[in-house]
Design a protein around this motif. Sequence first.
Motif, short mmCIF file in Angstrom:
data_model
loop_
_atom_site.label_atom_id
_atom_site.label_comp_id
_atom_site.label_asym_id
_atom_site.label_seq_id
_atom_site.Cartn_x
_atom_site.Cartn_y
_atom_site.Cartn_z
N SER A 141 -6.84 -0.14 3.27
CA SER A 141 -6.90 -1.57 2.93
C SER A 141 -6.98 -1.77 1.42
CB SER A 141 -8.09 -2.24 3.63
OG SER A 141 -9.31 -1.67 3.19
N ASP A 142 -7.60 -0.84 0.70
CA ASP A 142 -7.65 -0.93 -0.76
C ASP A 142 -6.30 -0.56 -1.36
OD1 ASP A 142 -10.35 -1.66 -0.75
OD2 ASP A 142 -11.01 0.43 -0.75
N TYR A 143 -5.65 0.46 -0.79
CA TYR A 143 -4.36 0.91 -1.31
C TYR A 143 -3.31 -0.20 -1.20
CZ TYR A 143 -0.08 3.73 -1.69
OH TYR A 143 1.14 4.23 -2.05
N VAL A 144 -3.37 -0.96 -0.13
CA VAL A 144 -2.38 -2.02 0.11
C VAL A 144 -2.34 -3.00 -1.06
CG1 VAL A 144 -1.87 -4.02 1.57
CG2 VAL A 144 -2.45 -1.82 2.61
N THR A 145 -3.49 -3.30 -1.63
CA THR A 145 -3.55 -4.29 -2.71
C THR A 145 -2.79 -3.84 -3.96
OG1 THR A 145 -5.63 -3.40 -3.59
CG2 THR A 145 -5.79 -5.09 -1.88
N GLY B 102 9.25 -7.43 7.15
CA GLY B 102 8.82 -6.93 8.45
C GLY B 102 7.33 -6.66 8.47
N TRP B 103 6.93 -5.57 9.13
CA TRP B 103 5.50 -5.28 9.29
C TRP B 103 5.33 -3.81 9.66
CZ3 TRP B 103 3.86 -3.39 14.04
CH2 TRP B 103 4.77 -3.52 15.10
N PHE B 104 4.12 -3.32 9.50
CA PHE B 104 3.76 -2.04 10.10
C PHE B 104 2.29 -2.05 10.48
CE2 PHE B 104 3.18 -0.95 5.56
CZ PHE B 104 1.94 -0.32 5.56
N LEU B 105 1.97 -1.17 11.45
CA LEU B 105 0.61 -1.08 12.00
C LEU B 105 0.17 0.37 11.93
CD1 LEU B 105 -1.69 -2.56 13.67
CD2 LEU B 105 -0.52 -1.70 15.70
N LEU B 106 -1.01 0.59 11.41
CA LEU B 106 -1.63 1.91 11.38
C LEU B 106 -2.90 1.85 12.22
CD1 LEU B 106 -1.64 4.81 10.13
CD2 LEU B 106 -3.12 3.88 8.33
N ARG C 227 -2.88 -4.00 10.09
CA ARG C 227 -1.51 -4.49 10.20
C ARG C 227 -1.07 -5.06 8.86
NH1 ARG C 227 1.46 -6.25 15.03
NH2 ARG C 227 3.32 -7.43 14.39
N ILE C 228 0.09 -4.62 8.39
CA ILE C 228 0.59 -5.01 7.08
C ILE C 228 1.87 -5.81 7.24
CG2 ILE C 228 1.36 -4.19 4.83
CD1 ILE C 228 -1.60 -3.58 5.53
#
Length: 500
Positions: A420-424, A450-454, A440-441
């Motif tokens: 969640s920190d890396y996403v920013t 689009g999107w992805f889910l980890l 979910r991104i």
Amino acid sequence: MSDLLDLKNGSDIRGIALTTDEHKANLTPEAMENIAWGLVHWFREQKTGPLVVGIGRDSRITGPTLAATLTKVFVTQEITVIDFGLATTPAMFMATQFPEFACDFALMLTASHLPYYYNGVKIFAKSGGAEKSDIEYILTHPTPLTPEIGGKSQQADLLPSYSDFLVQKIRDGLAPEISNQQQPLKGLKILVDAGNGAGGFFASQVLQPLGADTTGSQFLEPDGYFPNHIPNPDNQKASESIQQAVLTHQADLGIIFDTDVDRSGIITKSGKILNRNNLIAVLSRILLEESPGASIVTNSPTSDHLKTFIESLGGRQVRYISGYRNVINKALDLNKAGIDCPLAIETSGHAAFRENYFLDDGAYVVAKILSLLPSLQKNGQSLDDLIADLGQPADVLELRLKLQSNQPHALGTQIINDFSDYVTTIPGWQINPENEEGIRISLGAPDGFGWFLLRMSLHEPLLVLQIENDEAGHLPKIRQKLAQFFSSYPQVDLAPLTNQ
């Protein structure tokens, strides 16, 4: 006792029932005897006195021996055992509802789509399926009890009663102008692929009485080695097999079941595979016509397009944690709270209707669709037309990253939190707050749209990564950015991510 707990698989019991060159059996007859005593304790927590317990099984070769082990214990405990032989998971639940059987409890010996050397137990009371806490209780109470008189074993065939139930449901769902037709599927060619599991009955006992031509159906004969393909509607090879059969025989519909028929997939006349988001969309359209404005519970890995599609029909999608008992329990909770929720469904194909006891039943899913087919045919429409407005991604990718750790769940949770920190730090990536599982991104420029889910796998020590993009060609860049993040975690097997 600790070894028995290794057999806990969410809300059922599952293990290796046959030793092979690569696998040692842990669901042995000895283990099943201990499980049988745990079941007796669990039964007696709910009801005293004489009991009726139904036992059914799929086509696995270890089924008869394990069923005999259960029966041997039960008949010593004032229990009448009805041995149904070959059955399906949803049919076994219905054995607690059909008055001609009136089982207090029902057990299905199956390991769903897993290889032939696995087996397991799915457990039902009249009120529904066992929960995770019930399984833990059963596996921790293996103590034998003093023999009681009055137990016995008898045999019966459950599938004819269950088939009659499905036939009537299809007739009840027909449009008014054709509701009096005894053979509403006459003139339609419908193929069944049972994968050599327990679903072969559907062709002869459900479709043919309704008038359908089932010529070209395949792998209907039970064979516990599953020699033709994995009996799994979500498996590419299996889906392609029935897809090719539909096109070769110019059929109007193809149906594929998993081993124990709690899941199904549909192939349309055009050869389109109605599974995952497509199947959810078709069923959502049906249910939202019956219950306008209702909520549909799904698991997490559904597309953004599905959410848009459901909302365009006036409904609401509730994304929840993966696992069929999880989505079913969420739907039950919503209804208890006064929120209209007629359907709980996973992308794997597990679908449960409120009108059908919230039982995940692949044959019932097909029944709902078959009720529509004659009217669609009459109006020159097809199942494809029902989801013509459902957007489809350009690129789809699913990867499973093994966690080489003694505490994989803790490691996976830490990785998701760190992510969640890396996403920013990545332009165009944003955390989607409408999510209950993993992270979910939402993807935007420069990485397409689009999107992805980890998320953590439910049962295995690995992370599941699912990506959809509406613009083709962006997956290599996205994989590279993900690999950069995961490189800080040597316990993660990155081969699926880096081997492009």
